[in-house]
Design an enzyme around this catalytic site. Sequence first.
Site, PDB file in Angstrom:
ATOM      1  N   LYS A 185     -44.961 -32.780 -80.582  1.00  0.00           N
ATOM      2  CA  LYS A 185     -45.346 -32.240 -81.962  1.00  0.00           C
ATOM      3  C   LYS A 185     -44.057 -31.104 -82.237  1.00  0.00           C
ATOM      4  O   LYS A 185     -44.420 -30.108 -81.748  1.00  0.00           O
ATOM      5  CB  LYS A 185     -46.524 -31.883 -82.139  1.00  0.00           C
ATOM      6  CG  LYS A 185     -46.992 -31.958 -83.583  1.00  0.00           C
ATOM      7  CD  LYS A 185     -46.500 -30.258 -84.153  1.00  0.00           C
ATOM      8  CE  LYS A 185     -46.728 -30.544 -85.449  1.00  0.00           C
ATOM      9  NZ  LYS A 185     -46.142 -29.044 -86.139  1.00  0.00           N
ATOM     10  N   GLU A 260     -45.649 -21.277 -72.779  1.00  0.00           N
ATOM     11  CA  GLU A 260     -44.824 -20.248 -72.512  1.00  0.00           C
ATOM     12  C   GLU A 260     -44.743 -19.661 -74.040  1.00  0.00           C
ATOM     13  O   GLU A 260     -44.342 -20.095 -75.042  1.00  0.00           O
ATOM     14  CB  GLU A 260     -43.659 -21.047 -72.258  1.00  0.00           C
ATOM     15  CG  GLU A 260     -42.408 -19.945 -71.801  1.00  0.00           C
ATOM     16  CD  GLU A 260     -41.511 -19.530 -73.163  1.00  0.00           C
ATOM     17  OE1 GLU A 260     -41.683 -18.411 -73.513  1.00  0.00           O
ATOM     18  OE2 GLU A 260     -40.607 -20.380 -73.523  1.00  0.00           O
ATOM     19  N   CYS A 294     -37.189 -15.797 -76.793  1.00  0.00           N
ATOM     20  CA  CYS A 294     -38.202 -15.217 -76.353  1.00  0.00           C
ATOM     21  C   CYS A 294     -37.661 -14.408 -75.211  1.00  0.00           C
ATOM     22  O   CYS A 294     -38.390 -13.189 -74.645  1.00  0.00           O
ATOM     23  CB  CYS A 294     -39.277 -15.860 -75.869  1.00  0.00           C
ATOM     24  SG  CYS A 294     -38.825 -17.411 -74.717  1.00  0.00           S
ATOM     25  N   GLU A 400     -43.152  -8.521 -80.711  1.00  0.00           N
ATOM     26  CA  GLU A 400     -42.228  -9.462 -80.811  1.00  0.00           C
ATOM     27  C   GLU A 400     -41.683  -9.746 -82.344  1.00  0.00           C
ATOM     28  O   GLU A 400     -42.180 -10.212 -83.113  1.00  0.00           O
ATOM     29  CB  GLU A 400     -42.641 -10.778 -80.120  1.00  0.00           C
ATOM     30  CG  GLU A 400     -41.262 -11.495 -80.037  1.00  0.00           C
ATOM     31  CD  GLU A 400     -41.543 -13.101 -79.267  1.00  0.00           C
ATOM     32  OE1 GLU A 400     -40.837 -13.416 -78.534  1.00  0.00           O
ATOM     33  OE2 GLU A 400     -42.817 -13.429 -79.550  1.00  0.00           O
TER      34      GLU A 400
END
Length: 495
Positions: A185, A260, A294, A400
């Site tokens: 997906k 992750e 990331c 973040e």
Amino acid sequence: MTDATPHRLFIDNQWREGGAGTYPVINPGTEGLVGHAPEASAADVADAVAAARSAQGEWAATPPTKRAALLDRIADLVLARADEFVPLLQAETGATIRVASTMQLPVVADRFRRYARGALEPTVESFPAHPVAATPLAAGGLTNAAAARRPVGVVGCITSYNFPIVNLAGKLAPALAMGNTVVAKPAPQDPLACLKLGEIFVEAGAPAGLFNVITDSGAAAGAALVASPDVDMISFTGSTTVGRRIATGGGATMKRLLLELGGKGAAIVLEDADVAKAVMAIGSTWAFHSGQICTAPTRALVHRSRYDEVVAGLARFAARLPVGDPLLLTTVVGPLISAAHRDRVEGYIAGALAEGARLVLGGTRKEHTADTPELPATGFFVAPTLLADVTPRMTIAREEVFGPVVVVIPFEDEAEALAIADSTDYGLYDYVFTDDTARAYALAARLRSGNVGINTAQRHPETPFGGFKQSGVGRDGGSFGLHAYSEQQAIVWQS
């Protein structure tokens, strides 16, 4: 690149319309239409899972040499059709030519090749005379034991938008190498190259049901994968917020999870560091896919004796980065993935200024410094932004941002640097810059981070990748990827 023809779901080696219609995929650089992606219905998701379940037993029983041969053929075909994939990736992700052509398709092929070799690794380790695993019996004889890696079963792979096909290959290749089947997906923003990968599987002669792709404009299809009792594992790359929801939903069926998640990389620049090397590495936050990474070293923690030098060096670095059309070879900084994400990043910048940070370079579209690179009139661009005099308690130092924004925070000694580095909820990738290798290793051992780079921002493909704290659960990469997509089984017998 514009393709008005609706793309279709890939289920059981067949193409089918989305049961809930289609939705548009937008080019981040031009704001134009790339194409229409299928909107999967609940029935589509169920059919994809059923196809994967039906194929899994036979694929697990397929000899490793045949599994490896298929992965190698897929790698060959990906490279052979790069002229089709690269323009599509550029259009739907906004990636620059350099990123799309050298850091996507070649990496995809490499991952399939690496795990083709991994498929041939022994999956059983025997302990016929091991002092722990072999126990003398009262009636004579010896108990023998073996540890085997078995496939988990059906794996749902939910991938991120920054490197859609690369991220998918990093999950798909080890999962298939270990004998699992997959329902993928992709992220809603850029699913078209992932769908196109289905063509490669058909051309390579993959069995039906081995690889399936469902797409939608939101989170419903992913949630259905997480909830399905016939999906044994979820492998997800994305935000910590979504990762929490997956962990909660997957718990109902005790799914295996590989998560992750987010990062807030700290780059600790000690007083004896090579400043030029540190600036180059920290600058990768701006220069590599517009900071949508990331692992980016977005927090520069700098010893006060080198603080002004590092701030000045970063400002010079950012001011020289060409921002603009990702189709131009000269462009280094392209657009962000969407208007919503651009607005989110600008919101973080504005919030930091309101909290007292000093704008050195960049800023929002409404407020730029004089030497900020000029932005195109269309597209979802944010200029490389440098914020100094940031404190660890500011929101931009803790959350973040996932964009071309670097913050610089001073420290007095190692203890303070470590405290600042570990003050966020994340622990994915940190960095240490110093000329003293022993000192660097000692600092790395004290950082609560899954990965530490010493004087470099480069990763190594064979190392375990994952994070501490809310940066995720589990590890992939290299042989660790094979372990991640397997269950361990102990076998004990009497000789």
